[in-house]
Scaffold this motif. Structure first.
Motif, mmCIF file in Angstrom:
data_model
loop_
_atom_site.group_PDB
_atom_site.id
_atom_site.type_symbol
_atom_site.label_atom_id
_atom_site.label_comp_id
_atom_site.label_asym_id
_atom_site.label_seq_id
_atom_site.Cartn_x
_atom_site.Cartn_y
_atom_site.Cartn_z
ATOM 1 N N GLY A 118 18.851 23.978 -20.062
ATOM 2 C CA GLY A 118 20.007 23.249 -20.558
ATOM 3 C C GLY A 118 21.128 22.988 -19.593
ATOM 4 N N GLY A 119 20.884 22.967 -18.286
ATOM 5 C CA GLY A 119 21.967 22.935 -17.317
ATOM 6 C C GLY A 119 22.331 21.585 -16.740
ATOM 7 N N ILE A 120 21.851 20.494 -17.313
ATOM 8 C CA ILE A 120 22.108 19.176 -16.737
ATOM 9 C C ILE A 120 23.360 18.556 -17.348
ATOM 10 C CG2 ILE A 120 21.211 16.813 -16.547
ATOM 11 C CD1 ILE A 120 18.420 18.032 -16.438
ATOM 12 N N TYR A 121 24.159 17.910 -16.487
ATOM 13 C CA TYR A 121 25.304 17.103 -16.922
ATOM 14 C C TYR A 121 24.958 15.634 -16.710
ATOM 15 C CZ TYR A 121 28.651 20.951 -17.408
ATOM 16 O OH TYR A 121 29.323 22.082 -17.821
ATOM 17 N N SER A 122 25.240 14.807 -17.721
ATOM 18 C CA SER A 122 24.997 13.375 -17.574
ATOM 19 C C SER A 122 25.899 12.604 -18.524
ATOM 20 C CB SER A 122 23.522 13.043 -17.838
ATOM 21 O OG SER A 122 23.221 11.712 -17.437
ATOM 22 N N SER A 123 25.885 11.289 -18.362
ATOM 23 C CA SER A 123 26.709 10.379 -19.154
ATOM 24 C C SER A 123 25.814 9.393 -19.884
ATOM 25 C CB SER A 123 27.655 9.610 -18.226
ATOM 26 O OG SER A 123 26.890 8.755 -17.359
ATOM 27 N N ALA A 180 31.148 14.903 -11.552
ATOM 28 C CA ALA A 180 32.164 13.841 -11.565
ATOM 29 C C ALA A 180 32.540 13.517 -13.010
ATOM 30 C CB ALA A 180 31.608 12.599 -10.881
ATOM 31 N N ASP A 181 33.805 13.144 -13.231
ATOM 32 C CA ASP A 181 34.263 12.741 -14.574
ATOM 33 C C ASP A 181 33.772 13.725 -15.634
ATOM 34 O OD1 ASP A 181 35.637 10.385 -13.734
ATOM 35 O OD2 ASP A 181 33.709 9.378 -13.532
ATOM 36 N N ARG A 182 34.012 14.973 -15.369
ATOM 37 C CA ARG A 182 33.454 16.037 -16.210
ATOM 38 C C ARG A 182 34.151 16.146 -17.559
ATOM 39 N NH1 ARG A 182 32.591 22.194 -13.972
ATOM 40 N NH2 ARG A 182 32.054 23.220 -15.956
ATOM 41 N N ALA A 183 33.358 16.206 -18.613
ATOM 42 C CA ALA A 183 33.865 16.539 -19.936
ATOM 43 C C ALA A 183 33.761 18.051 -20.111
ATOM 44 C CB ALA A 183 33.057 15.824 -21.012
ATOM 45 N N ALA A 233 37.863 10.419 -22.929
ATOM 46 C CA ALA A 233 36.416 10.255 -22.755
ATOM 47 C C ALA A 233 36.109 8.784 -22.498
ATOM 48 C CB ALA A 233 35.675 10.731 -24.002
ATOM 49 N N THR A 234 35.100 8.536 -21.656
ATOM 50 C CA THR A 234 34.657 7.177 -21.344
ATOM 51 C C THR A 234 33.127 7.157 -21.317
ATOM 52 O OG1 THR A 234 34.413 7.366 -18.934
ATOM 53 C CG2 THR A 234 36.658 7.020 -19.793
ATOM 54 N N PRO A 235 32.510 5.990 -21.183
ATOM 55 C CA PRO A 235 31.048 5.952 -21.020
ATOM 56 C C PRO A 235 30.560 6.637 -19.747
ATOM 57 C CG PRO A 235 31.851 3.834 -21.792
ATOM 58 C CD PRO A 235 33.062 4.640 -21.434
ATOM 59 N N ARG A 236 31.466 6.878 -18.787
ATOM 60 C CA ARG A 236 31.092 7.561 -17.548
ATOM 61 C C ARG A 236 31.320 9.064 -17.603
ATOM 62 N NH1 ARG A 236 30.745 4.706 -12.792
ATOM 63 N NH2 ARG A 236 32.009 6.213 -11.642
ATOM 64 N N SER A 237 31.882 9.569 -18.687
ATOM 65 C CA SER A 237 32.117 11.006 -18.817
ATOM 66 C C SER A 237 30.786 11.747 -18.815
ATOM 67 C CB SER A 237 32.868 11.312 -20.109
ATOM 68 O OG SER A 237 34.153 10.725 -20.107
ATOM 69 N N ASN A 238 30.728 12.820 -18.047
ATOM 70 C CA ASN A 238 29.509 13.618 -17.933
ATOM 71 C C ASN A 238 29.627 14.884 -18.770
ATOM 72 O OD1 ASN A 238 27.655 12.277 -15.977
ATOM 73 N ND2 ASN A 238 29.466 12.381 -14.673
ATOM 74 N N TYR A 239 28.723 15.007 -19.732
ATOM 75 C CA TYR A 239 28.693 16.124 -20.660
ATOM 76 C C TYR A 239 27.549 17.071 -20.295
ATOM 77 C CZ TYR A 239 31.398 12.936 -23.673
ATOM 78 O OH TYR A 239 32.334 12.076 -24.178
ATOM 79 N N ARG A 240 27.742 18.353 -20.592
ATOM 80 C CA ARG A 240 26.622 19.273 -20.437
ATOM 81 C C ARG A 240 25.619 18.967 -21.546
ATOM 82 N NH1 ARG A 240 25.408 25.176 -21.663
ATOM 83 N NH2 ARG A 240 23.814 25.677 -20.123
ATOM 84 N N LEU A 241 24.396 18.595 -21.155
ATOM 85 C CA LEU A 241 23.407 18.119 -22.124
ATOM 86 C C LEU A 241 22.804 19.231 -22.955
ATOM 87 C CD1 LEU A 241 21.454 15.389 -20.122
ATOM 88 C CD2 LEU A 241 23.472 15.139 -21.592
ATOM 89 N N ALA A 242 22.948 20.489 -22.520
ATOM 90 C CA ALA A 242 22.296 21.606 -23.219
ATOM 91 C C ALA A 242 20.804 21.311 -23.326
ATOM 92 C CB ALA A 242 22.970 21.856 -24.560
ATOM 93 N N SER A 243 20.211 21.500 -24.490
ATOM 94 C CA SER A 243 18.747 21.420 -24.590
ATOM 95 C C SER A 243 18.181 20.016 -24.462
ATOM 96 C CB SER A 243 18.267 22.056 -25.893
ATOM 97 O OG SER A 243 18.367 23.462 -25.812
ATOM 98 N N VAL A 244 19.031 18.985 -24.456
ATOM 99 C CA VAL A 244 18.542 17.655 -24.090
ATOM 100 C C VAL A 244 17.974 17.693 -22.677
ATOM 101 C CG1 VAL A 244 19.209 15.242 -23.745
ATOM 102 C CG2 VAL A 244 20.096 16.504 -25.704
ATOM 103 N N ARG A 268 25.095 10.007 -10.781
ATOM 104 C CA ARG A 268 26.148 10.946 -11.161
ATOM 105 C C ARG A 268 25.641 12.047 -12.082
ATOM 106 N NH1 ARG A 268 31.205 9.249 -11.852
ATOM 107 N NH2 ARG A 268 30.970 9.242 -14.116
ATOM 108 N N THR A 269 24.328 12.103 -12.288
ATOM 109 C CA THR A 269 23.715 13.152 -13.100
ATOM 110 C C THR A 269 23.337 14.314 -12.192
ATOM 111 O OG1 THR A 269 22.880 11.555 -14.703
ATOM 112 C CG2 THR A 269 21.773 13.687 -14.631
#
Length: 348
Positions: free
Chosen positions: A246-251, A218-221, A68-79, A206-207
Motif C-alpha cells: 500500500g505504499g504508492i502515492y498517485s493522482s 509532489a503536490d502531496r495530500a 486539492a486538485t487533479p494533480r494532488s498525490n494521495y497515498r493509494l493504500a491497497s489500490v 509524479r507517481t
C-alpha cells in the motif's frame, strides 16, 4: 422529444443527468461531503478513453490551506496492490520468475513448516494463509516497519491460518512478500522496478512508491481523521512504510494513464492482463471474487484502499470503457458506494 431530453441528447460529454442537472453538477452533489473547509478528494470519470469529469474538493493540506486538485498525490493504500501484481506479471513474462514458484525459492528464510506449500500465485490471490504481520507487531509499536521487517516477523511463525490454497483471507503480508520477491527476481529495489517498468513508460512521472529520506511526493495530500469533532493530521502509521501492500502515492491525472494501459499492450500483453483479471478465488463476500490485485464484482474490476487518513477506490467497467476514481485524504466517508453512484450517471 421534450426540450430537456433533446438538450441532453445534444450535450457535450459531461451530458445531462436527472432533474435537469448536468452530470458534473450531479457528481458535485454526490461529493458534497468533501467540499468546503476540510480534507478533500479528487474525482475522475473516464469514458471511452476521455476524461469527462475531473473534479477536486476540499484541501490536500489543511495546515497550509492547499486546495486539492487533479494533480494532488494521495497515498493509494491497497489500490497499490495492482501495481505490485503487475510488477510480478512483468517479471513472469520476462522469464525471471514463475507464478507457480514456491515462495521459499525466493525467500528461503520463511519457516518450511508454514511456507513450503505457498506459491507466488497464492500470495497474489490472498490464498496463502500467511499470518497477518500487523498482528505480530508490538501493540505499542511506533517505529515504522518496512517490507523486509514483514519478512522478519513472518520468520517467527511456523503456522498459517489454513493450508495454502484451501481458503481466502485478505493478506497484506502476502503483498509485502511479493515486493521482496520482485526485488530478488529483478536484482533491483522494488521502488525502482515500479518506476522503470511501470510509471515512466506510462508517463506517470509524479507517481512514486514513497520512501522517506529517499523519494519525495509532489503536490502531496496529507491524511486526516475526524477526532472529537476536529480534523487531525493522521498521515502516517507504523505500517505506512510497507510498500508492496500500500505504499504508492498517485493522482487522478497519473492514474488516467494507468487506466488507459489496461486496454492495450503498452505494458502487459493480453495474456498477462487476462491473468490479472481472472476471478481466481471467491472471497469472504459472496458478491466478490479476486484476481491479481483486482476485485471482481459482476462486470466491474475494482479495488479500494484504506489506511490511516486515506480512503480511495478505482472502479472499472472495461466492457463499457468506463472508469470512476475517487481518491480522498480523510478517514470518512467510505468512497466505494459513491463511486458506484457516480458510475450510474453514465450507465443509464
Amino acid at each position: 422529444m421534450r426540450l430537456a431530453a433533446l438538450l441532453c441528447a445534444l450535450a457535450l460529454p459531461i451530458g445531462c443527468a436527472t432533474g435537469g442537472k448536468t452530470v458534473q453538477e450531479s457528481v458535485d452533489a454526490l461529493m458534497r461531503d468533501y467540499a468546503g473547509d476540510g480534507p478533500g478528494a479528487s474525482v475522475l470519470v473516464i469514458q471511452d478513453g476521455k476524461p469527462v469529469v475531473e473534479r477536486a474538493y476540499g484541501f490536500a493540506d489543511l495546515e497550509a490551506r492547499t486546495p486539492a486538485t487533479p494533480r494532488s498525490n494521495y497515498r493509494l493504500a491497497s489500490v497499490s496492490k495492482q501495481f505490485t501484481a503487475t510488477a510480478v506479471l512483468l517479471l513472469a513474462r520476462d522469464g525471471k520468475l514463475g507464478l507457480d514458484d514456491p515462495v521459499r525459492k525466493w525467500l528461503p528464510s520463511l519457516p518450511a513448516k508454514a511456507a513450503d506449500a505457498i506459491t507466488i500465485k497464492h500470495l497474489l490471490t490472498h490464498t496463502s494463509g500467511l499470518i497477518d504481520y500487523e498482528d505480530l507487531m508490538a501493540e505499542d509499536a511506533t517505529e515504522q516497519v518496512h517490507d523486509a521487517d514483514v519478512l522478519r516477523l513472518l520468520e517467527t511463525q511456523d503456522r498459517t491460518y489454513f493450508a495454502p490454497g484451501a481458503d481466502y483471507r485478505y493478506s497484506n503480508s502476502g503483498y509485502a512478500l511479493l515486493a521482496l520477491i520482485v526485488e530478488k527476481a529483478s536484482g533491483k529495489r522494488y521502488a525502482d522496478v515500479l518506476r522503470e517498468r511501470i510509471f515512466l513508460p506510462l508517463g506517470m512521472d509524479r507517481t512514486v512508491a514513497y520512501e522517506k529520506g529517499i523519494s519525495e511526493v509532489a503536490d502531496r495530500a496529507y491524511g486526516y481523521s475526524l477526532i472529537d469533532g476536529r480534523w487531525r493530521r493522521t498521515d502516517q502509521s507504523s505500517t505506512s512504510a510497507v510498500l508492496g501492500d500500500g505504499g504508492i502515492y498517485s493522482s487522478i491525472d497519473d492514474l488516467a494513464k494507468w487506466d488507459a494501459a489496461q486496454y492495450d499492450d503498452r505494458l502487459l500483453d493480453a495474456q498477462s492482463r487476462k491473468l490479472a483479471t481472472t476471478p481466481w478465488t471467491k472471497t469472504d463476500d459472496p458478491a466478490i471474487e479476486y484476481g491479481y490485485g483486482w476485485r471482481i464484482t459482476g462486470e466491474t474490476l475494482w479495488h479500494s484502499g484504506e489506511t490511516i487518513g486515506f480512503r480511495n477506490v478505482i472502479v472499472r467497467y472495461p466492457q463499457r470503457r468506463l472508469t470512476v476514481m475517487v481518491l480522498t485524504n480523510r478517514d470518512d466517508p467510505e468512497p466505494y458506494r459513491t463511486a458506484l453512484r457516480i458510475a450510474e450517471l453514465f450507465l443509464r
